[in-house]
Design a protein around this motif. Structure first.
Motif, PDB file in Angstrom:
ATOM      1  N   GLU A  49      19.513  -2.347  17.152  1.00 23.51           N
ATOM      2  CA  GLU A  49      20.910  -2.152  16.753  1.00 23.51           C
ATOM      3  C   GLU A  49      21.093  -0.883  15.929  1.00 23.51           C
ATOM      4  O   GLU A  49      22.205  -0.420  15.756  1.00 23.51           O
ATOM      5  N   ARG A  50      20.016  -0.354  15.393  1.00 22.45           N
ATOM      6  CA  ARG A  50      20.113   0.870  14.593  1.00 22.45           C
ATOM      7  C   ARG A  50      20.482   2.034  15.519  1.00 22.45           C
ATOM      8  O   ARG A  50      20.079   2.067  16.665  1.00 22.45           O
ATOM      9  N   ASP A  51      21.244   2.972  15.000  1.00 25.53           N
ATOM     10  CA  ASP A  51      21.839   3.984  15.877  1.00 25.53           C
ATOM     11  C   ASP A  51      21.211   5.374  15.790  1.00 25.53           C
ATOM     12  O   ASP A  51      21.770   6.325  16.296  1.00 25.53           O
ATOM     13  N   ILE A  52      20.035   5.488  15.213  1.00 28.65           N
ATOM     14  CA  ILE A  52      19.394   6.811  15.147  1.00 28.65           C
ATOM     15  C   ILE A  52      18.907   7.241  16.533  1.00 28.65           C
ATOM     16  O   ILE A  52      19.016   8.396  16.911  1.00 28.65           O
ATOM     17  N   LEU A  53      18.347   6.295  17.285  1.00 27.93           N
ATOM     18  CA  LEU A  53      17.859   6.570  18.632  1.00 27.93           C
ATOM     19  C   LEU A  53      18.694   5.800  19.639  1.00 27.93           C
ATOM     20  O   LEU A  53      19.112   4.676  19.362  1.00 27.93           O
ATOM     21  N   ASN A  54      18.896   6.374  20.810  1.00 27.60           N
ATOM     22  CA  ASN A  54      19.584   5.627  21.855  1.00 27.60           C
ATOM     23  C   ASN A  54      18.559   4.811  22.649  1.00 27.60           C
ATOM     24  O   ASN A  54      17.349   4.917  22.427  1.00 27.60           O
ATOM     25  N   ARG A  55      19.013   4.010  23.583  1.00 27.55           N
ATOM     26  CA  ARG A  55      18.108   3.129  24.345  1.00 27.55           C
ATOM     27  C   ARG A  55      17.080   3.919  25.145  1.00 27.55           C
ATOM     28  O   ARG A  55      15.926   3.520  25.245  1.00 27.55           O
ATOM     29  N   GLN A  56      17.488   5.032  25.731  1.00 31.01           N
ATOM     30  CA  GLN A  56      16.541   5.835  26.497  1.00 31.01           C
ATOM     31  C   GLN A  56      15.425   6.380  25.606  1.00 31.01           C
ATOM     32  O   GLN A  56      14.254   6.327  25.964  1.00 31.01           O
ATOM     33  N   GLU A  57      15.797   6.897  24.447  1.00 31.11           N
ATOM     34  CA  GLU A  57      14.791   7.428  23.527  1.00 31.11           C
ATOM     35  C   GLU A  57      13.846   6.321  23.063  1.00 31.11           C
ATOM     36  O   GLU A  57      12.631   6.519  22.988  1.00 31.11           O
ATOM     37  N   GLY A  69      18.674   4.589  32.798  1.00 33.61           N
ATOM     38  CA  GLY A  69      19.086   5.867  33.371  1.00 33.61           C
ATOM     39  C   GLY A  69      18.009   6.930  33.385  1.00 33.61           C
ATOM     40  O   GLY A  69      18.248   8.056  33.831  1.00 33.61           O
ATOM     41  N   ILE A  70      16.828   6.604  32.899  1.00 38.42           N
ATOM     42  CA  ILE A  70      15.726   7.560  32.974  1.00 38.42           C
ATOM     43  C   ILE A  70      15.259   7.601  34.423  1.00 38.42           C
ATOM     44  O   ILE A  70      15.047   6.564  35.048  1.00 38.42           O
ATOM     45  N   SER A  71      15.094   8.793  34.945  1.00 34.21           N
ATOM     46  CA  SER A  71      14.724   8.936  36.355  1.00 34.21           C
ATOM     47  C   SER A  71      13.217   8.778  36.548  1.00 34.21           C
ATOM     48  O   SER A  71      12.427   8.902  35.603  1.00 34.21           O
ATOM     49  N   ALA A  72      12.836   8.540  37.783  1.00 35.22           N
ATOM     50  CA  ALA A  72      11.415   8.483  38.129  1.00 35.22           C
ATOM     51  C   ALA A  72      10.742   9.810  37.788  1.00 35.22           C
ATOM     52  O   ALA A  72       9.597   9.838  37.328  1.00 35.22           O
ATOM     53  N   GLU A  73      11.455  10.910  37.976  1.00 30.92           N
ATOM     54  CA  GLU A  73      10.906  12.231  37.663  1.00 30.92           C
ATOM     55  C   GLU A  73      10.665  12.376  36.165  1.00 30.92           C
ATOM     56  O   GLU A  73       9.653  12.970  35.740  1.00 30.92           O
ATOM     57  N   GLN A  74      11.562  11.835  35.353  1.00 28.16           N
ATOM     58  CA  GLN A  74      11.364  11.903  33.900  1.00 28.16           C
ATOM     59  C   GLN A  74      10.172  11.044  33.475  1.00 28.16           C
ATOM     60  O   GLN A  74       9.402  11.441  32.598  1.00 28.16           O
ATOM     61  N   LEU A  75      10.012   9.887  34.092  1.00 27.85           N
ATOM     62  CA  LEU A  75       8.838   9.072  33.796  1.00 27.85           C
ATOM     63  C   LEU A  75       7.568   9.778  34.254  1.00 27.85           C
ATOM     64  O   LEU A  75       6.536   9.719  33.578  1.00 27.85           O
ATOM     65  N   GLN A  76       7.629  10.461  35.388  1.00 26.72           N
ATOM     66  CA  GLN A  76       6.473  11.220  35.868  1.00 26.72           C
ATOM     67  C   GLN A  76       6.108  12.307  34.866  1.00 26.72           C
ATOM     68  O   GLN A  76       4.926  12.540  34.588  1.00 26.72           O
TER      69      GLN A  76
END
Length: 162
Positions: free
Chosen positions: A88-96, A126-133
């Motif tokens: 719930e803390r807002d420093i980082l978003n879910r993707q981060e 919303g993180i792409s397969a390329e970003q995970l790669q």
């Protein structure tokens, strides 16, 4: 990243890596910041987290994210504390948060079920397969070939399921 964003990652990591590792990370961050300050480097502190309402229904917030019926008390901890307090803390978003978790789990090793799950959740945010790669490439380079190879196998397996 700002200092407060790095601190937030380390706060979250205690839930995945344990308090000792998280505290060691915080102590390492303090030492690095002291070294940088002594070298005349001024790091951006960043904003503090917005205080969360202490009267909110932490269980209901977490229940939207996770259920764990086999061991109900773990479900309560996950729902109330991990998702109701930390996420719930807002420093980082879910993707981060998910990328940080993927990196930590890959580094721990022998937690491929959780690593698979968090790679899947990463893609759901919303993180792409390329970003995970690219994350896997960084793990290979920074954490070592064994970590990178394992993360690659997990990612390859996940992508085959899609």
């Amino acid at each position: 990243m700002t200092v407060n964003e790095v601190k937030e990652v380390l706060v979250q990591m205690y839930a995945y890596c344990g308090f000792p590792r998280s505290l060691n990370g915080i102590n390492t961050l303090i030492a690095v910041l002291d070294e940088r300050k002594a070298a005349g480097i001024v790091d951006e502190i960043g904003r503090d987290a917005t205080p969360v309402d202490p009267k909110r229904d932490r269980y209901a917030i977490g229940e939207k994210t996770q259920t764990y019926d086999f061991a109900p008390v773990i479900g309560v901890f996950l729902k109330e504390h991990l998702f109701g307090d930390i996420f719930e803390r807002d420093i980082l978003n879910r993707q981060e948060r998910e990328l940080a978790t993927v990196g930590a789990l890959a580094g721990i090793g022998n937690v491929n079920a959780q690593l698979t799950s968090h790679m899947r959740v990463s893609m759901n945010t919303g993180i792409s397969a390329e970003q995970l790669q690219e994350t896997v490439r960084l793990l290979d380079k920074k954490a070592g070939p064994a970590t990178g190879s394992n993360a690659q196998r997990v990612l390859d397996s996940l992508l085959l399921q899609k």
